[in-house]
Scaffold this motif. Structure first.
Motif, mmCIF file in Angstrom:
data_model
loop_
_atom_site.group_PDB
_atom_site.id
_atom_site.type_symbol
_atom_site.label_atom_id
_atom_site.label_comp_id
_atom_site.label_asym_id
_atom_site.label_seq_id
_atom_site.Cartn_x
_atom_site.Cartn_y
_atom_site.Cartn_z
ATOM 1 N N VAL A 149 0.863 -1.181 0.000
ATOM 2 C CA VAL A 149 0.000 0.000 0.000
ATOM 3 C C VAL A 149 0.903 1.236 0.000
ATOM 4 O O VAL A 149 1.832 1.320 0.815
ATOM 5 C CB VAL A 149 -0.931 0.011 1.235
ATOM 6 N N PRO A 150 0.674 2.169 -0.904
ATOM 7 C CA PRO A 150 1.548 3.351 -0.967
ATOM 8 C C PRO A 150 1.548 4.131 0.343
ATOM 9 O O PRO A 150 0.514 4.277 0.995
ATOM 10 C CB PRO A 150 0.928 4.196 -2.087
ATOM 11 N N GLU A 151 2.722 4.612 0.723
ATOM 12 C CA GLU A 151 2.838 5.419 1.926
ATOM 13 C C GLU A 151 1.988 6.680 1.768
ATOM 14 O O GLU A 151 1.911 7.261 0.689
ATOM 15 C CB GLU A 151 4.295 5.811 2.159
ATOM 16 N N GLY A 152 1.328 7.080 2.864
ATOM 17 C CA GLY A 152 0.496 8.276 2.823
ATOM 18 C C GLY A 152 -0.931 8.010 2.382
ATOM 19 O O GLY A 152 -1.695 8.944 2.173
ATOM 20 N N TYR A 153 -1.300 6.744 2.254
ATOM 21 C CA TYR A 153 -2.667 6.382 1.884
ATOM 22 C C TYR A 153 -3.361 5.727 3.069
ATOM 23 O O TYR A 153 -2.756 4.939 3.802
ATOM 24 C CB TYR A 153 -2.693 5.416 0.706
ATOM 25 N N LYS A 154 -4.632 6.054 3.225
ATOM 26 C CA LYS A 154 -5.464 5.429 4.252
ATOM 27 C C LYS A 154 -6.271 4.334 3.569
ATOM 28 O O LYS A 154 -6.817 4.549 2.488
ATOM 29 C CB LYS A 154 -6.384 6.476 4.871
ATOM 30 N N VAL A 155 -6.342 3.168 4.199
ATOM 31 C CA VAL A 155 -7.076 2.036 3.635
ATOM 32 C C VAL A 155 -8.232 1.692 4.561
ATOM 33 O O VAL A 155 -8.065 1.578 5.775
ATOM 34 C CB VAL A 155 -6.161 0.808 3.459
ATOM 35 N N GLU A 156 -9.420 1.544 3.971
ATOM 36 C CA GLU A 156 -10.603 1.131 4.716
ATOM 37 C C GLU A 156 -11.356 0.093 3.892
ATOM 38 O O GLU A 156 -11.136 -0.031 2.684
ATOM 39 C CB GLU A 156 -11.549 2.309 4.961
ATOM 40 N N ILE A 157 -12.247 -0.610 4.559
ATOM 41 C CA ILE A 157 -13.133 -1.532 3.864
ATOM 42 C C ILE A 157 -14.551 -1.080 4.169
ATOM 43 O O ILE A 157 -14.975 -1.042 5.323
ATOM 44 C CB ILE A 157 -12.893 -2.991 4.302
ATOM 45 N N VAL A 158 -15.254 -0.686 3.125
ATOM 46 C CA VAL A 158 -16.616 -0.158 3.255
ATOM 47 C C VAL A 158 -17.545 -1.078 2.486
ATOM 48 O O VAL A 158 -17.491 -1.145 1.253
ATOM 49 C CB VAL A 158 -16.712 1.287 2.707
ATOM 50 N N GLY A 159 -18.366 -1.818 3.217
ATOM 51 C CA GLY A 159 -19.289 -2.738 2.572
ATOM 52 C C GLY A 159 -18.583 -3.798 1.750
ATOM 53 O O GLY A 159 -19.080 -4.228 0.717
ATOM 54 N N GLY A 160 -17.399 -4.215 2.199
ATOM 55 C CA GLY A 160 -16.647 -5.234 1.493
ATOM 56 C C GLY A 160 -15.759 -4.691 0.382
ATOM 57 O O GLY A 160 -14.993 -5.441 -0.212
ATOM 58 N N THR A 161 -15.846 -3.398 0.093
ATOM 59 C CA THR A 161 -15.028 -2.783 -0.946
ATOM 60 C C THR A 161 -13.834 -2.091 -0.306
ATOM 61 O O THR A 161 -13.987 -1.282 0.612
ATOM 62 C CB THR A 161 -15.852 -1.750 -1.750
ATOM 63 N N ARG B 128 -12.207 13.828 -2.248
ATOM 64 C CA ARG B 128 -13.101 13.691 -3.414
ATOM 65 C C ARG B 128 -13.437 12.225 -3.676
ATOM 66 O O ARG B 128 -14.560 11.893 -4.042
ATOM 67 C CB ARG B 128 -12.464 14.315 -4.646
ATOM 68 N N SER B 129 -12.472 11.350 -3.450
ATOM 69 C CA SER B 129 -12.681 9.937 -3.758
ATOM 70 C C SER B 129 -13.528 9.200 -2.720
ATOM 71 O O SER B 129 -14.012 8.105 -2.988
ATOM 72 C CB SER B 129 -11.332 9.235 -3.924
ATOM 73 N N THR B 130 -13.703 9.782 -1.525
ATOM 74 C CA THR B 130 -14.427 9.061 -0.467
ATOM 75 C C THR B 130 -15.732 9.733 -0.054
ATOM 76 O O THR B 130 -16.419 9.224 0.828
ATOM 77 C CB THR B 130 -13.549 8.910 0.788
ATOM 78 N N ALA B 131 -16.087 10.841 -0.664
ATOM 79 C CA ALA B 131 -17.270 11.596 -0.233
ATOM 80 C C ALA B 131 -18.537 10.750 -0.250
ATOM 81 O O ALA B 131 -19.344 10.818 0.686
ATOM 82 C CB ALA B 131 -17.446 12.842 -1.102
ATOM 83 N N LEU B 132 -18.715 9.944 -1.285
ATOM 84 C CA LEU B 132 -19.929 9.123 -1.359
ATOM 85 C C LEU B 132 -20.009 8.141 -0.197
ATOM 86 O O LEU B 132 -21.083 7.888 0.337
ATOM 87 C CB LEU B 132 -20.001 8.388 -2.694
ATOM 88 N N ASN B 133 -18.871 7.593 0.221
ATOM 89 C CA ASN B 133 -18.867 6.688 1.373
ATOM 90 C C ASN B 133 -19.192 7.432 2.662
ATOM 91 O O ASN B 133 -19.944 6.944 3.502
ATOM 92 C CB ASN B 133 -17.507 5.994 1.526
ATOM 93 N N LYS C 209 -21.039 4.893 5.295
ATOM 94 C CA LYS C 209 -20.402 5.142 6.589
ATOM 95 C C LYS C 209 -21.363 5.864 7.529
ATOM 96 O O LYS C 209 -21.447 5.527 8.713
ATOM 97 C CB LYS C 209 -19.102 5.933 6.397
ATOM 98 N N LYS C 210 -22.102 6.827 7.012
ATOM 99 C CA LYS C 210 -23.086 7.528 7.844
ATOM 100 C C LYS C 210 -24.124 6.541 8.383
ATOM 101 O O LYS C 210 -24.472 6.577 9.565
ATOM 102 C CB LYS C 210 -23.768 8.643 7.039
ATOM 103 N N THR C 211 -24.582 5.636 7.535
ATOM 104 C CA THR C 211 -25.549 4.623 7.966
ATOM 105 C C THR C 211 -24.955 3.718 9.040
ATOM 106 O O THR C 211 -25.599 3.423 10.055
ATOM 107 C CB THR C 211 -26.015 3.786 6.761
ATOM 108 N N ALA C 212 -23.712 3.282 8.837
ATOM 109 C CA ALA C 212 -23.070 2.399 9.817
ATOM 110 C C ALA C 212 -22.857 3.112 11.149
ATOM 111 O O ALA C 212 -23.069 2.518 12.212
ATOM 112 C CB ALA C 212 -21.735 1.891 9.263
ATOM 113 N N TYR C 213 -22.457 4.381 11.102
ATOM 114 C CA TYR C 213 -22.270 5.132 12.352
ATOM 115 C C TYR C 213 -23.607 5.286 13.086
ATOM 116 O O TYR C 213 -23.673 5.127 14.304
ATOM 117 C CB TYR C 213 -21.651 6.504 12.080
ATOM 118 N N ALA C 214 -24.660 5.591 12.356
ATOM 119 C CA ALA C 214 -25.977 5.730 12.991
ATOM 120 C C ALA C 214 -26.445 4.390 13.549
ATOM 121 O O ALA C 214 -26.988 4.327 14.660
ATOM 122 C CB ALA C 214 -26.987 6.286 11.989
ATOM 123 N N THR C 215 -26.245 3.318 12.811
ATOM 124 C CA THR C 215 -26.643 1.985 13.266
ATOM 125 C C THR C 215 -25.889 1.594 14.532
ATOM 126 O O THR C 215 -26.457 0.975 15.432
ATOM 127 C CB THR C 215 -26.402 0.941 12.154
#
Length: 197
Positions: free
Chosen positions: A32-44, A123-128, A133-139
């Motif tokens: 994974v390139p240095e300076g990148y954050k990695v997450e798994i959102v809904g299996g993606t 810009r690349s994560t706004a939809l999540n 993510k908003k749904t998961a936090y509320a849940t």
């Protein structure tokens, strides 16, 4: 049955058994390139670059938490926390945990101990951030979810989680204070120093 078909069936069976631990284990073995954050959102799996602006805002939010609760506040940044839903392993930009929160036997923090989350948009994560993510936090019952958008200079504060949604959504422009008194976080965050992209 050919070897290719057998391999494909075996892979399909393995994918049915994927867990966040196995996915993150695979990611740790990847370059994974240095300076990148990695997450798994809904299996993606998502990777987003960390920017100077991003970090400057995160730092100001963490500082506000430390000023309010002291240096021993359990405030995390980019630390994996598993949230409700299918394969949701998030690394929030800022997460404040409840007093007395502790890791489980595997060394992981519990989503139900999270009292506040702040995400600084990329810009690349706004939809999540605004979607799953908003749904998961509320849940999970996270009482306060803050989204900071440095592109348009605006914040959204979501409170009162109920049945997987937030009942209250307030918009605050950069330059105004984010007043979280009366919530589980009970602090004010100044935005006049938030940089813009």
């Amino acid at each position: 049955m050919t070897v290719v078909e057998t391999d494909r069936i075996a892979m399909a069976n393995e994918s049915d058994e994927l867990t966040l631990d196995s996915l993150f284990g695979s990611l740790e073995a990847m370059p994974v390139p240095e300076g990148y954050k990695v997450e798994i959102v809904g299996g993606t799996i998502t990777m987003s670059p960390q920017r100077d602006t991003h970090w400057a805002i995160i730092r100001r939010i963490v500082r506000a938490l430390e000023d309010r609760f002291g240096m021993d506040v359990t405030a995390l940044s980019d630390v994996r926390i598993d949230f409700p839903g299918h394969l949701n392993g998030f690394a929030p930009d800022v997460a404040k945990l409840a007093d007395g929160a502790d890791r489980d036997a595997k060394g992981k923090w519990h989503a139900n101990d999270v009292r506040f989350v702040a995400e600084v948009l990329s810009r690349s994560t706004a939809l999540n951030d605004y979607g799953p993510k908003k749904t998961a936090y509320a849940t999970a019952g996270v009482p306060v979810y803050l989204i900071v958008d440095p592109y348009i200079g605006r914040c959204h504060v979501y409170t009162e989680p109920k049945e997987g949604e937030y009942a209250v959504d307030r918009t605050i422009n950069f330059g105004e204070e984010i007043d979280l008194t009366g919530t589980d976080v009970d602090l004010v965050i100044k935005t006049d120093g938030f940089p813009r992209d």
